[in-house]
Design an enzyme around this catalytic site. Sequence first.
Site, PDB file in Angstrom:
ATOM      1  N   GLY A 231       4.553  53.363 -56.244  1.00  0.00           N
ATOM      2  CA  GLY A 231       4.189  54.731 -56.553  1.00  0.00           C
ATOM      3  C   GLY A 231       3.144  55.208 -55.558  1.00  0.00           C
ATOM      4  CB  ILE A 232       1.727  58.224 -54.679  1.00  0.00           C
ATOM      5  CG1 ILE A 232       0.855  58.724 -53.533  1.00  0.00           C
ATOM      6  CG2 ILE A 232       1.672  59.149 -55.873  1.00  0.00           C
ATOM      7  CD1 ILE A 232       1.344  60.041 -52.942  1.00  0.00           C
ATOM      8  CB  ILE A 235      -3.131  50.767 -58.236  1.00  0.00           C
ATOM      9  CG1 ILE A 235      -4.311  50.915 -59.209  1.00  0.00           C
ATOM     10  CG2 ILE A 235      -2.463  49.406 -58.408  1.00  0.00           C
ATOM     11  CD1 ILE A 235      -3.927  50.972 -60.661  1.00  0.00           C
ATOM     12  CD  GLU A 256      10.304  57.892 -58.073  1.00  0.00           C
ATOM     13  OE1 GLU A 256      11.344  58.200 -58.673  1.00  0.00           O
ATOM     14  OE2 GLU A 256       9.191  57.880 -58.622  1.00  0.00           O
ATOM     15  CB  ILE A 331      -1.467  57.686 -69.322  1.00  0.00           C
ATOM     16  CG1 ILE A 331      -1.082  58.627 -68.169  1.00  0.00           C
ATOM     17  CG2 ILE A 331      -2.708  58.203 -70.051  1.00  0.00           C
ATOM     18  CD1 ILE A 331      -0.617  59.992 -68.624  1.00  0.00           C
ATOM     19  N   GLY A 354      10.682  58.692 -61.921  1.00  0.00           N
ATOM     20  CA  GLY A 354      11.599  57.570 -61.779  1.00  0.00           C
ATOM     21  C   GLY A 354      11.137  56.311 -62.477  1.00  0.00           C
ATOM     22  CE  LYS A 381     -15.642  68.149 -71.542  1.00  0.00           C
ATOM     23  NZ  LYS A 381     -15.140  69.515 -71.211  1.00  0.00           N
TER      24      LYS A 381
END
Length: 458
Positions: A231-232, A235, A256, A331, A354, A381
Amino acid sequence: MYIKKYEKRFGDDMNVQELYKQKLRMPQEAVRIVKNGDWIDYSQVCSFPQALDRALAERGGELEDVKIRNAISCCPVQVVEQDNAQQSFTYNLWHCSSLDRVYLDTNRAFHSPMAFRNCGSYYSRGMAPVNVAMITVASMDKQGNFSYGLTNCCQQEVLDAADHIILEVNPNMPVIYGMANDHIHISDVEYVVESNVSLCTAPGRSATELDRKIAENIFPYLYDGMNLQLGIGGIPNALGELIAASDLKDLGMHTELMSDGYLELYKAGKITNKRKNLQRHKGVFSICLGSTELYKFLHYNQDILSAPMSYVNNPEVIRQLDNFVSINGCIAVDLYGQVSSESSGIRHISGTGGQLDFVTGAYMATEGKAFLTMASMHVDKHGCKHSHVVPRFTAGDIITTPRTQAPYLVTEYGVAHLSGLTTWQRAEALISIAHPDFREELIQSAEVQGIWRKSNKK
């Protein structure tokens, strides 16, 4: 006969140049084709047509009920920015960037749920109508063709479904060879406009110490000759650093989304694609988002192919790539093994994309593995800590990967391999990778939920 047919469509260089001139328009003139109630498609990621978007936004207040589709917006979208009240335009997203999350948080956009492998079929089956397609392409070649460049994805299905096609021709778009669906001819286009704006970029986020700890937990599972899907984010970047500095060799790319993490692996000589079962010696991607350096690397690069998402993300295709390793983010996970990767409660964050495609395909592949990564907790926060391993999802969180397909879950505290485990084994494994501050609370919840054995570790 074949030669005559070829000449009729493509002609000589002068004929396609004349056709180009006939169809050339200013952006403001080209977007006059849009009517009230139309569906407009901007394709995805770097195909976003910046000049046409600005011109269409100028018609705000004049047009009514114009719906626009896009995915992963990487620069301000003018039909949104100039029409905050949505009097003329409704913006819809297949998948989300950080900018898109702002639009969703402020009720200026809507999400369209999808699995990437199926996205093209929504167009070809008539579920996603397109009145006008507007996309950015590379400069025309002497045969009259425009490369789709950085976005293959479901581009062809979008254009096949469109009543009208406007190309935004940008010389900054690299020419990329494709397995299929990689170009369009001038004869199939209504209008062309010209632009020289910089393409959307997303330089890789620097890896944090937390990212590196998570990456270090995955690294022992990696080996020579694996086919890698990343993925992007931080990590994958941290993992790329580890691989680049390691003795691993002859990796393959089938992904992908191609990002700068892959560029670093190519530069380090780690990706050779020599051991791939499919497209040997060729790296394969469907969409690309990264730096200008990455785009220059891809320009006319015969070592790399773009391919439709219906191919790249097809679990049956992934199954044929032995030693497939998929690494993506999520998440949160609950103690049953359900994985949420799209929302935090009802706040939309991303999309299925994907993830489920690669979780499914990697499991089917010989020696395949899929990893879903996340930090064990975050601090809000107000300074309050929140665990990302939760007892159960009850606040509207979207389930992306069902518990029946949950693969390897990874945090900075370790790896939990969930396949084949009972409910009590899953609870134990997941609590072992949760942040220590929350483990006792999670054990108590597991006991209440009936998924904790008395003999389990305390």
